[in-house]
Design an enzyme around this catalytic site. Sequence first.
Site, PDB file in Angstrom:
ATOM      1  N   SER A   1      -3.613  -9.884  -3.938  1.00  0.00           N
ATOM      2  CA  SER A   1      -3.792 -11.261  -4.924  1.00  0.00           C
ATOM      3  C   SER A   1      -2.626 -11.927  -5.319  1.00  0.00           C
ATOM      4  O   SER A   1      -2.609 -12.909  -5.906  1.00  0.00           O
ATOM      5  CB  SER A   1      -4.542 -10.578  -6.092  1.00  0.00           C
ATOM      6  OG  SER A   1      -3.763  -9.690  -6.710  1.00  0.00           O
TER       7      SER A   1
ATOM      8  N   ASN B   1       0.714  -1.138  -0.079  1.00  0.00           N
ATOM      9  CA  ASN B   1       0.044   0.129  -0.116  1.00  0.00           C
ATOM     10  C   ASN B   1       0.921   1.329  -0.174  1.00  0.00           C
ATOM     11  O   ASN B   1       1.962   1.235   0.694  1.00  0.00           O
ATOM     12  CB  ASN B   1      -1.062  -0.084   1.152  1.00  0.00           C
ATOM     13  CG  ASN B   1      -1.792  -1.278   1.350  1.00  0.00           C
ATOM     14  OD1 ASN B   1      -2.225  -1.975   0.108  1.00  0.00           O
ATOM     15  ND2 ASN B   1      -2.287  -1.518   2.326  1.00  0.00           N
ATOM     16  N   ILE B   2       0.459   2.241  -0.912  1.00  0.00           N
ATOM     17  CA  ILE B   2       1.156   3.728  -0.679  1.00  0.00           C
ATOM     18  C   ILE B   2       0.341   4.503   0.167  1.00  0.00           C
ATOM     19  O   ILE B   2       0.826   5.709   0.223  1.00  0.00           O
ATOM     20  CB  ILE B   2       0.944   4.103  -1.899  1.00  0.00           C
ATOM     21  CG1 ILE B   2      -0.454   4.207  -2.665  1.00  0.00           C
ATOM     22  CG2 ILE B   2       1.917   2.987  -2.999  1.00  0.00           C
ATOM     23  CD1 ILE B   2      -0.275   4.687  -4.302  1.00  0.00           C
ATOM     24  N   ASP B   3      -0.832   4.319   1.004  1.00  0.00           N
ATOM     25  CA  ASP B   3      -1.506   5.219   1.819  1.00  0.00           C
ATOM     26  C   ASP B   3      -0.899   5.507   3.058  1.00  0.00           C
ATOM     27  O   ASP B   3      -1.244   6.691   3.460  1.00  0.00           O
ATOM     28  CB  ASP B   3      -2.923   4.608   1.986  1.00  0.00           C
ATOM     29  CG  ASP B   3      -3.053   3.175   2.582  1.00  0.00           C
ATOM     30  OD1 ASP B   3      -1.994   2.929   3.394  1.00  0.00           O
ATOM     31  OD2 ASP B   3      -3.762   2.245   2.137  1.00  0.00           O
TER      32      ASP B   3
ATOM     33  N   CYS C   1      12.295  13.981  -6.655  1.00  0.00           N
ATOM     34  CA  CYS C   1      12.590  14.997  -7.870  1.00  0.00           C
ATOM     35  C   CYS C   1      13.091  13.823  -8.993  1.00  0.00           C
ATOM     36  O   CYS C   1      13.778  12.763  -8.641  1.00  0.00           O
ATOM     37  CB  CYS C   1      13.793  15.797  -7.760  1.00  0.00           C
ATOM     38  SG  CYS C   1      14.712  16.626  -8.924  1.00  0.00           S
TER      39      CYS C   1
ATOM     40  N   THR D   1     -10.563 -13.459  -2.780  1.00  0.00           N
ATOM     41  CA  THR D   1     -10.328 -14.346  -3.778  1.00  0.00           C
ATOM     42  C   THR D   1      -9.413 -15.425  -3.392  1.00  0.00           C
ATOM     43  O   THR D   1      -8.478 -14.996  -2.532  1.00  0.00           O
ATOM     44  CB  THR D   1      -9.939 -13.601  -5.197  1.00  0.00           C
ATOM     45  OG1 THR D   1      -8.835 -12.911  -4.872  1.00  0.00           O
ATOM     46  CG2 THR D   1     -10.714 -12.539  -5.578  1.00  0.00           C
TER      47      THR D   1
ATOM     48  N   CYS E   1      11.569  21.072  -8.992  1.00  0.00           N
ATOM     49  CA  CYS E   1      12.205  20.724  -7.707  1.00  0.00           C
ATOM     50  C   CYS E   1      13.076  22.073  -7.007  1.00  0.00           C
ATOM     51  O   CYS E   1      13.844  22.503  -7.822  1.00  0.00           O
ATOM     52  CB  CYS E   1      13.188  19.591  -7.948  1.00  0.00           C
ATOM     53  SG  CYS E   1      14.319  19.139  -6.560  1.00  0.00           S
TER      54      CYS E   1
ATOM     55  N   HIS F   1       6.181  -0.263  -2.190  1.00  0.00           N
ATOM     56  CA  HIS F   1       5.780   0.547  -3.291  1.00  0.00           C
ATOM     57  C   HIS F   1       5.573   1.901  -3.258  1.00  0.00           C
ATOM     58  O   HIS F   1       5.307   2.996  -3.854  1.00  0.00           O
ATOM     59  CB  HIS F   1       4.350   0.105  -3.890  1.00  0.00           C
ATOM     60  CG  HIS F   1       4.347  -1.154  -4.507  1.00  0.00           C
ATOM     61  ND1 HIS F   1       3.188  -1.874  -4.759  1.00  0.00           N
ATOM     62  CD2 HIS F   1       5.389  -2.054  -4.724  1.00  0.00           C
ATOM     63  CE1 HIS F   1       3.531  -3.145  -5.156  1.00  0.00           C
ATOM     64  NE2 HIS F   1       4.762  -3.273  -5.222  1.00  0.00           N
TER      65      HIS F   1
ATOM     66  N   CYS G   1      17.546  14.913  -9.263  1.00  0.00           N
ATOM     67  CA  CYS G   1      18.419  14.637  -8.111  1.00  0.00           C
ATOM     68  C   CYS G   1      17.873  13.733  -7.126  1.00  0.00           C
ATOM     69  O   CYS G   1      18.686  13.416  -6.221  1.00  0.00           O
ATOM     70  CB  CYS G   1      18.503  16.116  -7.663  1.00  0.00           C
ATOM     71  SG  CYS G   1      17.450  16.836  -6.615  1.00  0.00           S
TER      72      CYS G   1
END
Length: 516
Positions: free
Chosen positions: A261, A128-130, A175, A307, A200, A167, A178
């Site tokens: 999954s 997760n990126i949250d 940036c 699933t 940047c 992730h 850099c």
Amino acid sequence: MTISLQLDAVSGESSTRRALTDISLAVAKSKKIVVVTGAGISCSCGIPDFRSSDGLYSLVKERYPDIVLKGRDLFDASLFRDSASTSVFYTFISQLKRSIDAATPAPTHQFIQTLDTKHKLVRSYTQNIDGLEERIGLRGSSSQQAKTSGKKKPKLKSKEVRNVQLHGDIHRVRCTFCSTEMPCTEEHLHAFENGKAPNCPECTSRSEARVARSARALKIGTLRPAIVLYDEPHPLGDDIGTIQTMDIARKPDMLIIMGTSLKVHGLKKLVKDFAKVVHATGTGTTPSGTPKVQKSWQGKVVFVNKTPPGSEWSDIIDYHVAGETDAWVDKVLEDWKKMRPSDWEIQQTLDHTDKSNGFKVVKETATKTKGKAAPKRNLNIENIPPEDPFSSQPTSPSKSPVSVPSSPSKRRQSASHYSDVESSPRKRRDIAKIADGMDRLDMSERCILFADATNAAKNAGGDDLVMGELQPPKAKVRRASTSVISKECKPRTRNVTKSRVEARMWVEIKTKPSIS
């Protein structure tokens, strides 16, 4: 062979209910648990997952049918080759970021934090990126506090990281030139919503400094969300590999996989490596050579997802729990509290009373100290001399100990550290030894020692020698200046009765007047 269990049918089938209870017991008894999570654990927070029918891939394809053929294409590193797809990506990420900011952690996130509080969590790995794990106290690998500082390339502090973000993190930007990372601000989101990437600030400041020195300007990079796309290397890949190797060396005894999954190649390899170590828990031989018997709750790999897993996981995953992750963790915690209530007891220590709340609890668990506890000391009295074990005079229980003032200027005149009573322990021991020696000395053995040779020498010089018995001191008695110990003077025995009359000889020397 993977055993599938329907979480909704727990109240019907006894075999399913018994199997789920065994899994809960394994969670309660395991000491080293590795957790791997995906987007499915955040669905209850209002954040869509990727591959479900109402996930992000379907949403992207429906919204931008002319830009992408598949929803996965919007999360591929090749999108930066086209300006139109790049603009769509920035717009979509800005909207996803705002929905994540409005979300709150789910019960599954709280369950992972509970495992960490109970000292059972080896580490959490998430796709997760949250960044919701960061909100409940699990420091992520994208956090600035988990990285080293300095001019060199920052590295992860393995002891500080509790949640490895495979992730990246949508709450940070990086940036493209850099690789400088910084928090994602409202200004950055406003630029992303318009389909543009902000410049940047680090590259801009360096370029302006060179121009001020009449030097050539540098290339200025743009900021992008600090997330890892498909076919893109992770900026902290080496550090994450080192952390994974350390966790495998700790030999975890349980692996929990939730809300994914298992389609990404990197995650598949990570899960297989951990599952191999978990299955080997409790096996082998003892030092004597006898084989170990694995306990029933050891070495379990549990997969919780709506699933089922693919056929390639049949020999790797032991149990598949079909259902919501939040419902499963609630059942595990409920069974855990019933089977092992001692794990949830909290020992409270009273610090001080409060007029408004009654009392304040400052510690949840009592601190255990090894060895004999130190005696309590009265903090209201300063400089109390320690008890002397060699003192011959015991302290009366009715008398309170004498408190010595803290400074010599305030000390009483009768109290001194150099007196016989209030001196140092070493000096009191020496005084006791001297007193003991004086008690053993018999004063009756002392006698007046004289010699005939001395008297004869004095008589030859013209002195008169008068000898007689010892009488009460009417006449003036003088001792000779030089005395020689006589061989005939023998010490008397100690057992001398007081009624015995002792006869002593005394000598008086008179000098004749000289005749002129």
